[in-house]
Design a protein around this motif. Structure first.
Motif, PDB file in Angstrom:
ATOM      1  N   UNK A  91       0.848  -1.185   0.000  1.00  0.00           N
ATOM      2  CA  UNK A  91       0.000   0.000   0.000  1.00  0.00           C
ATOM      3  C   UNK A  91       0.886   1.239   0.000  1.00  0.00           C
ATOM      4  N   UNK A  92       0.672   2.116  -1.006  1.00  0.00           N
ATOM      5  CA  UNK A  92       1.516   3.310  -1.155  1.00  0.00           C
ATOM      6  C   UNK A  92       0.627   4.550  -1.157  1.00  0.00           C
ATOM      7  N   UNK A  93       1.073   5.587  -0.448  1.00  0.00           N
ATOM      8  CA  UNK A  93       0.266   6.810  -0.354  1.00  0.00           C
ATOM      9  C   UNK A  93       1.142   8.042  -0.537  1.00  0.00           C
ATOM     10  N   UNK A  94       0.479   9.155  -0.825  1.00  0.00           N
ATOM     11  CA  UNK A  94       1.189  10.394  -1.129  1.00  0.00           C
ATOM     12  C   UNK A  94       0.467  11.585  -0.528  1.00  0.00           C
ATOM     13  N   UNK A  95       1.218  12.621  -0.187  1.00  0.00           N
ATOM     14  CA  UNK A  95       0.614  13.866   0.290  1.00  0.00           C
ATOM     15  C   UNK A  95       1.547  15.038   0.049  1.00  0.00           C
ATOM     16  N   UNK A  96       0.996  16.239   0.022  1.00  0.00           N
ATOM     17  CA  UNK A  96       1.808  17.450   0.075  1.00  0.00           C
ATOM     18  C   UNK A  96       1.651  18.359  -1.115  1.00  0.00           C
ATOM     19  N   UNK A  97       1.391  17.800  -2.277  1.00  0.00           N
ATOM     20  CA  UNK A  97       1.219  18.587  -3.489  1.00  0.00           C
ATOM     21  C   UNK A  97       0.492  17.700  -4.484  1.00  0.00           C
ATOM     22  N   UNK A  98       0.118  18.291  -5.619  1.00  0.00           N
ATOM     23  CA  UNK A  98      -0.629  17.476  -6.574  1.00  0.00           C
ATOM     24  C   UNK A  98       0.166  16.248  -7.023  1.00  0.00           C
ATOM     25  N   UNK A  99      -0.496  15.121  -7.028  1.00  0.00           N
ATOM     26  CA  UNK A  99       0.134  13.876  -7.475  1.00  0.00           C
ATOM     27  C   UNK A  99      -0.189  13.697  -8.958  1.00  0.00           C
ATOM     28  N   UNK A 100       0.843  13.821  -9.788  1.00  0.00           N
ATOM     29  CA  UNK A 100       0.620  13.790 -11.227  1.00  0.00           C
ATOM     30  C   UNK A 100       0.123  12.421 -11.664  1.00  0.00           C
ATOM     31  N   UNK A 101      -0.855  12.398 -12.600  1.00  0.00           N
ATOM     32  CA  UNK A 101      -1.334  11.115 -13.121  1.00  0.00           C
ATOM     33  C   UNK A 101      -0.197  10.243 -13.652  1.00  0.00           C
ATOM     34  N   UNK A 102       0.808  10.869 -14.272  1.00  0.00           N
ATOM     35  CA  UNK A 102       1.881  10.036 -14.831  1.00  0.00           C
ATOM     36  C   UNK A 102       2.680   9.344 -13.718  1.00  0.00           C
ATOM     37  N   UNK A 103       2.718   9.964 -12.536  1.00  0.00           N
ATOM     38  CA  UNK A 103       3.412   9.320 -11.423  1.00  0.00           C
ATOM     39  C   UNK A 103       2.609   8.103 -10.946  1.00  0.00           C
ATOM     40  N   UNK A 104       1.280   8.253 -10.951  1.00  0.00           N
ATOM     41  CA  UNK A 104       0.432   7.125 -10.570  1.00  0.00           C
ATOM     42  C   UNK A 104       0.631   5.963 -11.555  1.00  0.00           C
ATOM     43  N   UNK A 105       0.692   6.306 -12.839  1.00  0.00           N
ATOM     44  CA  UNK A 105       0.890   5.261 -13.859  1.00  0.00           C
ATOM     45  C   UNK A 105       2.266   4.625 -13.725  1.00  0.00           C
ATOM     46  N   UNK A 106       3.267   5.444 -13.420  1.00  0.00           N
ATOM     47  CA  UNK A 106       4.616   4.916 -13.213  1.00  0.00           C
ATOM     48  C   UNK A 106       4.643   3.965 -12.009  1.00  0.00           C
ATOM     49  N   UNK A 107       3.946   4.356 -10.951  1.00  0.00           N
ATOM     50  CA  UNK A 107       3.891   3.502  -9.755  1.00  0.00           C
ATOM     51  C   UNK A 107       3.291   2.142 -10.063  1.00  0.00           C
ATOM     52  N   UNK A 108       2.240   2.168 -10.870  1.00  0.00           N
ATOM     53  CA  UNK A 108       1.610   0.904 -11.273  1.00  0.00           C
ATOM     54  C   UNK A 108       2.601   0.031 -12.027  1.00  0.00           C
ATOM     55  N   UNK A 109       3.395   0.684 -12.886  1.00  0.00           N
ATOM     56  CA  UNK A 109       4.324  -0.062 -13.728  1.00  0.00           C
ATOM     57  C   UNK A 109       5.467  -0.666 -12.900  1.00  0.00           C
ATOM     58  N   UNK A 110       6.093   0.164 -12.042  1.00  0.00           N
ATOM     59  CA  UNK A 110       7.314  -0.337 -11.387  1.00  0.00           C
ATOM     60  C   UNK A 110       7.049  -1.064 -10.072  1.00  0.00           C
ATOM     61  N   UNK A 111       6.011  -0.664  -9.328  1.00  0.00           N
ATOM     62  CA  UNK A 111       5.729  -1.345  -8.055  1.00  0.00           C
ATOM     63  C   UNK A 111       4.561  -2.316  -8.196  1.00  0.00           C
ATOM     64  N   UNK A 112       3.839  -2.183  -9.307  1.00  0.00           N
ATOM     65  CA  UNK A 112       2.619  -2.985  -9.461  1.00  0.00           C
ATOM     66  C   UNK A 112       1.551  -2.565  -8.464  1.00  0.00           C
ATOM     67  N   UNK A 113       1.633  -1.325  -7.959  1.00  0.00           N
ATOM     68  CA  UNK A 113       0.699  -0.846  -6.928  1.00  0.00           C
ATOM     69  C   UNK A 113       0.196   0.555  -7.285  1.00  0.00           C
ATOM     70  N   UNK A 114      -0.996   0.849  -6.814  1.00  0.00           N
ATOM     71  CA  UNK A 114      -1.532   2.193  -6.987  1.00  0.00           C
ATOM     72  C   UNK A 114      -0.900   3.121  -5.944  1.00  0.00           C
ATOM     73  N   UNK A 115      -0.684   4.383  -6.310  1.00  0.00           N
ATOM     74  CA  UNK A 115      -0.281   5.370  -5.298  1.00  0.00           C
ATOM     75  C   UNK A 115      -1.542   6.154  -4.927  1.00  0.00           C
ATOM     76  N   UNK A 116      -1.857   6.173  -3.639  1.00  0.00           N
ATOM     77  CA  UNK A 116      -3.094   6.787  -3.171  1.00  0.00           C
ATOM     78  C   UNK A 116      -2.846   8.209  -2.699  1.00  0.00           C
ATOM     79  N   UNK A 117      -3.428   9.175  -3.374  1.00  0.00           N
ATOM     80  CA  UNK A 117      -3.260  10.572  -2.983  1.00  0.00           C
ATOM     81  C   UNK A 117      -4.117  10.870  -1.743  1.00  0.00           C
ATOM     82  N   UNK A 118      -3.599  11.774  -0.899  1.00  0.00           N
ATOM     83  CA  UNK A 118      -4.375  12.247   0.264  1.00  0.00           C
ATOM     84  C   UNK A 118      -4.211  13.754   0.330  1.00  0.00           C
TER      85      UNK A 118
END
Ligand code: WT7
Length: 577
Positions: free
Chosen positions: A333-360
């Motif tokens: 489980x991966x999460x993010x906070x602090x500034x806008x989480x770019x869609x391309x970063x979410x897609x990259x996370x899926x590719x390299x970790x096989x996991x979604x990055x959850x924005x908060x």
């Protein structure tokens, strides 16, 4: 503006199984009943985080793993943290520190920092964590405003504490001082390890009211010095439930929050939320470095990881080959906070970790998460998600009218959630500004909502700069710049940057007798670094003969920003000739 891209949840046994159902049925009155103090009203955050677990099966569970590049490699159980924080509470009491006093901790991430924070809270004092990168001006402003009576720091950071300008400061506890304790300046100096060795492990905890002060975080606004945001013990209700449902912490998790406790993420979710849930936390000292970070996940078998877009972007820039060198298969489980989480970063996370990055989404002032992506719901990349149960979020106009989907406006929250700040230290007027629209907390962010109730961040309404996830007030930087002998006037803006989100750019008019030069630029940058903090120093300086000002003399940052972005400058009727 339809957003069609969705990433479905990965099936799993999440703590929160059905968001819509929870949103309908949840109430804070019910939620607080997990705490036994909800009946007595007498409470202590540090007890709930640490001591309570020592009465049950988590007593000898690891609460904290700590390591750093210098070779320290340690672990502490809940029971050990209980005894150490008891000792530290006794050290403070011996000096006469009492409930409500402000105690600051100015240390790099280390076990001593966490013990000091917990021990301070145990005796009912208010803890003020300071980011280790702060320089003299930043340290002075915070300690002076809060009239701190005690400070925990180390000999390396001590030179940045202007003791003579801090009459309230009476006790300085140095970690790693050895026998070389300084003297004088009307302050008592003590060696942390000696005091701890001599202190008792038994402590009478100070039971406080739920509305008593817990922690003071200084944060930036667009005008004036940093604001001391006060949170109270009651915040634990929200820390507990957000950590349970959003971080999805379970007893066998190894959780790593990469934030420093100098920032609110590093306390709400680096200390309170996870430990209220009895989770094992990893703290890694030292600076950001892709190999070091991946190695940390591998070393501890990190399962839940909370970080920031700027870090993910730097990891992305380091390349996918670095990822492949490490076994990151424990991550769930991966999460993010602090500034806008770019869609391309979410897609990259899926590719390299096989996991979604959850924005908060949340803020220093809100104390805890408000709008989030839960593991059990669809993610729309680029969206901050939906309001936590018990939170009413809305997009409103200047008059408090709620706006329909896709209309941009103020992101606002109905007042009354457990972790809401309770005051701005010494500044009631600033506090009231957040509530200028009756019934609402106005965040200062602009956003819109889509037809499914997902919120989309658009920007700040004011001039606050978000650089690498850290909030920097333009006024504070401008004030520092004009202290430089060559600077007559300065205007500071955030300039969009692909990795840092924004960088700080300063427009500077020089005093008579000074000529623009590269050398002068570097000197001015160094000047701000040495007085405020490295992250608050401009990365770019542009010299101008004159700066755009209103007739009343205010620098017009929006005009500077328009120049920078090559956009129309808009209404200039208030500008001086
Ligand atoms: C500001 C608050 C509390 C966490 C750390 C930051 C921006 C925060 C998001 C997000 C877009 C975000 C906002 C907010 N921000 N999270 N998920 N998406 N922007 O706390 O230093 O008080 O800054 O950070 O502009 O107002 P902070």
């Amino acid at each position: 503006m339809k957003h069609d891209e969705r990433i479905a949840p990965v099936p799993g046994d999440y703590n929160l199984k059905d968001y819509e159902e929870a949103y309908r049925t949840f109430s804070w009155e019910e939620a607080e009943k997990v705490f036994s103090w909800s009946e007595t009203g007498k409470v202590n955050m540090a007890y709930e985080c640490i001591d309570r677990h020592c009465e049950g099966p988590r007593k000898n569970k690891v609460a904290l793993y700590y390591s750093d590049p210098s070779g320290r490699d340690e672990k502490y159980t809940f029971y050990e943290l209980k005894r150490l924080s008891n000792k530290f509470g006794n050290v403070l009491r011996k000096f006469g520190v009492k409930k409500g006093d402000r105690v600051f901790v100015f240390l790099p991430r280390s076990p001593e920092l966490y013990v000091s924070v917990l021990g301070t809270i145990k005796i009912g004092a208010i803890v003020g964590p300071l980011f280790e990168a702060f320089m003299e001006g930043a340290v002075r402003d915070r300690l002076a405003d809060s009239e701190a009576v005690a400070l925990v720091t180390n000999p390396q950071l001590l030179p940045r504490v202007p003791i003579k300008e801090l009459p309230a400061l009476k006790h300085i506890i140095l970690v790693g001082a050895g026998d070389a304790l300084p003297q004088g300046d009307g302050v008592g100096f003590y060696d942390y390890h000696k005091e701890m060795a001599a202190a008792s492990e038994e402590l009478e905890i100070e039971w406080v009211d739920r509305e008593d002060g817990l922690i003071l975080h200084y944060t930036s606004g667009s005008t004036g010095k940093p604001k001391g945001v006060l949170h109270v013990h009651n915040a634990m209700i929200q820390h507990y439930w957000t950590a349970k449902w959003v971080l999805d912490l379970k007893d066998d998790d190894i959780y790593w929050c990469t934030a420093d406790p100098g920032w609110v993420t590093g306390t709400s979710y680096g200390i309170f939320g996870p430990w209220l849930n009895g989770a094992t936390c990893v703290v890694r000292g030292g600076r950001f470095n892709p190999d070091d970070w991946y190695a940390t996940i591998e070393k501890y078998g990190v399962t839940v990881w909370y970080s920031a877009p700027t870090a993910f972007r730097m990891l992305m820039a380091a390349g996918d080959d670095v990822v492949k060198k490490y076994n990151l298969s424990t991550l769930r489980h991966i999460l993010s906070v602090g500034e806008p989480l770019n869609p391309e970063v979410v897609r990259w996370g899926l590719k390299v970790f096989g996991k979604r990055i959850h924005d908060t989404w949340w803020m220093t002032e809100t104390g805890a998460m408000l709008i989030v992506n839960f593991p059990c719901m669809d993610i729309k990349p680029g969206s901050m998600g939906k309001p936590f149960p018990g939170i009413q979020a809305a997009i409103i106009d200047d008059n408090g009218n709620e706006l329909p989907p896709y209309r941009m406006g103020h992101l606002a929250i109905r007042v009354g959630w457990p972790s809401m700040m309770r005051k701005i230290w010494n500044n009631d007027a600033k506090y009231r500004e957040y509530f200028r629209i009756p019934g609402w907390y106005v965040s200062g962010d602009s956003a819109y909502r889509d037809e499914d109730g997902y919120f989309w961040f658009q920007g700040r309404v004011d001039d606050v700069i978000n650089t690498s996830g850290e909030r920097v007030g333009p006024f504070e930087v401008e004030s520092c710049l004009v202290e430089h002998p060559a600077v007559a006037e300065a205007g500071v803006i955030g300039k969009p940057d692909p990795v840092r989100g924004e960088i700080i750019k300063a427009f500077v008019a020089l005093r008579a007798g000074y000529e623009p030069s590269e050398e002068l630029k570097q000197d001015i940058i160094r000047f701000v670094k040495e007085r405020l903090a490295a992250h608050a120093a401009p990365r770019e300086i542009e010299f101008r003969d004159k700066l755009p000002k209103t007739r009343s003399g205010k620098i017009m940052r929006r005009v500077l920003k328009a120049w920078e972005l090559g956009l129309p400058t808009g209404d200039l009727s208030t500008m001086e000739d």
